[in-house]
Design a protein around this motif. Structure first.
Motif: not given
Length: 601
Positions: A491-514
């Motif tokens: 539960h801790w491992g999946v939660g931590s991985l999800t949070e890390i990937m969500a932050v990475a997605a936010m960094f990439l998302g704010m540079r999307q053309s849309s």
């Protein structure tokens, strides 16, 4: 269930049409050009000597014969269209016979005049110097047949309807070949240089304007995107348009009935070397503009200087030829403003989300300064929900589970411990927000986005891991089970991985053309959020370690005073509650900063 819903639940990607960089017909499907054999590339065919030639392996034939036809050149070509016609009446555009391919990997058959296999074209824009095909003479073949070919060296350099050899039925006396009188298309106007840059002076008074950034002036700012329109001529029978933007390759605007790309009347200024080509076109969907020409345009002028591409042209409010692809200008339309790269006069897909007016505008109506946005509402909601889920509810929920169990050990709420109830509510809210936000881009794109890079793949991973977490929680072992540690670590491992990937997605998302947020400001805000979160996590980890160590020492101290221990725990819990409040308020402040920038784009 709708198809879009299936995409969201099963992650099925559907291909969508997009503007291809090789030209209108890089795939060779040019059946609509069978008659004129003219590419719709917005340029005139070459009038110089062609480096390409057509040959046949015979000069005579009989019905049902198979004749070899060879197209060759001293230089490469990217595309071609080959037809056989009655040499006596080739101007009627009626094809004769059918073809058989010798290299189906590089060539393909087309249907012209409802006659399957009556023409041959390229299959891709791969360069080649020779094509060999077989022409099958029909049983009712005319007395003489002539071959014609259009050859495209690259997008704006091509030769139209080059005449090839004439072959005669056996027993027919050859006649001198008929000259090809097909006129080469010429521009209806000769573009001229503009004397100077455009200006936003008069916007809202004598002309209507669309500006990005708001209030910019193309005379002062080379990065200003500018479109103006004003009626002119006796009785205001025409509209003069001015278009300006940074030099990348092209800048274009479109008249649209809605805020979705498709069925739009498009006007483009395209950089071709040291010149600018001004074209009108039509976009039938998320495709390359079709039927590019200068038809209906007059008083064309342009300027290519100071890092800007600018053009001006006039167009009648109503066109006399009633072309359905050209809209009347006395109607209300949404205005699109787009730009992107171009090569050899060929435009690529726009490099940024188009600027779209927030309301319909009557082109001949009262002058005004139009409000506009590059961020579609549905994509703004997507970004806002994802940021809310992972910058506030998700981060606070994980902090409570990680650090606040000892501080609320006995308090209960609805039959469960307080920390667990708060954690569960926040994380279920996070999952709900993620699912809703994940589906929205599929509704907007109507399929999978091919131009979003890694961001959508990270989004899929975040959603999958977010759904795994509550499933794991439902089937978790009891607290006293010997397998409980497996769940705790998973539960801790999946939660931590999800949070890390969500932050990475936010960094990439704010540079999307849309949903392109202002840079580098938005990136700095998100970096600040990560540092803010990391500092609190490190502080609470240190406190947790010291608390456990101190509790172990006090349990061995038989002289300890229980009342003092209780008082210390009370104050420690109070301070940690204040820390949690500060964390939540800080997260909310950073979130609001990003949400305000989303609202402004």
């Amino acid at each position: 269930m709708s198809p879009v819903g299936v995409y969201c639940l099963l992650f099925i990607s559907v291909s969508v049409c997009y503007w291809v960089p090789a030209g209108c017909y890089a795939n060779g499907k040019v059946s609509k050009a069978c008659g004129s054999m003219e590419p719709h590339h917005g340029a005139s065919g070459q009038t110089t000597h062609s480096p390409y030639r057509l040959e046949t392996n015979t000069t005579t034939f009989s019905p049902t014969d198979r004749i070899q036809v060879i197209l060759s050149g001293t230089t490469y070509f990217e595309g071609f269209l080959l037809e056989a016609r009655d040499a006596a009446t080739h101007a009627t555009a009626s094809t004769v016979g059918t073809f058989t391919l010798t290299n189906p990997m590089r060539t393909q058959l087309l249907t012209c005049n409802k006659h399957q296999g009556s023409a041959v074209s390229h299959k891709s824009d791969a360069r080649q110097t020779e094509v060999v095909v077989i022409w099958n003479a029909p049983t009712d073949a005319p007395r003489q047949v002539q071959f014609f070919v259009t050859v495209v060296a690259h997008y704006n350099k091509f030769w139209v309807k080059l005449p090839g050899p004439i072959i005669y039925q056996n027993g027919v006396t050859p006649h001198p070949p008929q000259s090809d009188t097909t006129p080469h298309p010429v521009p209806t106007t000769t573009p001229s240089d503009l004397p100077g840059p455009f200006t936003s002076e008069g916007c809202g008074q004598s002309k209507s304007c669309l500006l990005d950034p708001s209030g910019c002036d193309p005379k002062e700012d080379p990065h200003c995107f500018f479109l103006s329109m004003a009626t002119e001529g006796p009785g205001n029978t025409s509209v003069i348009f001015e278009l300006s933007g940074p030099v990348e390759g092209y800048i274009a605007f479109a008249l649209s009935w809605d805020t979705w790309m498709g069925n739009d009347d498009v006007y483009m200024c395209v950089k071709e070397g040291h010149r600018v080509s001004v074209r009108a076109a039509f976009v039938s969907g998320r495709t390359h503009p079709e039927d590019q020409s200068q038809s209906g345009l007059s008083s064309v002028s342009w300027r290519l200087a100071d890092g800007m591409i600018q053009c001006r042209f006039s167009r009648p409010i109503k066109l006399s030829n009633q072309d359905p692809a050209r809209y009347d200008l006395d109607q209300e339309y949404f205005l699109f403003l787009a730009n992107g790269y171009a090569q050899h006069g060929n435009i690529w897909r726009h490099s940024h989300q188009p600027l779209i007016s927030t309301k319909r505008k009557n082109i001949t109506g009262t002058p005004e300064v139009l409000r506009s946005s590059r961020g579609p509402i549905i994509m703004k909601i997507h970004g806002a929900l994802m940021l809310l889920a992972w910058m506030l509810t998700g981060s606070v929920g994980t902090f409570i589970a990680s650090f606040y169990k000892p501080d609320w050990p006995n308090q209960t709420l609805l039959g469960q411990k307080v920390w667990f109830q708060v954690h569960r509510v926040l994380m279920l809210l996070t999952v709900t927000l993620t699912v809703v936000a994940f589906c929205l881009p599929f509704f907007y794109r109507k399929g999978w986005s091919k131009h979003a890079g890694v961001h959508p793949y990270l989004g899929c991973c975040v959603l999958a891991l977010s759904l795994i977490q509550p499933i794991m929680a439902v089937i978790r072992p009891s607290p006293d089970s010997h397998r409980r540690y497996v769940f705790n670590w998973a539960h801790w491992g999946v939660g931590s991985l999800t949070e890390i990937m969500a932050v990475a997605a936010m960094f990439l998302g704010m540079r999307q053309s849309s949903l392109l947020l202002p840079q580098p400001w938005a990136t700095h805000v998100l970096i600040g959020y990560v540092m803010w979160l990391a500092s609190f996590r490190i502080f609470l980890l240190m406190h947790k370690h010291l608390y456990i160590k101190k509790s172990a020492q006090e349990s061995d101290d038989t002289q300890g005073i229980l009342s003092d221990q209780s008082e210390h725990r009370h104050w420690g819990s109070f301070i940690k509650s204040l820390i949690l409040a500060v964390l939540a308020l800080g997260n909310a402040g950073l979130l609001m900063a990003l949400l305000s920038s989303i609202a402004e784009i």
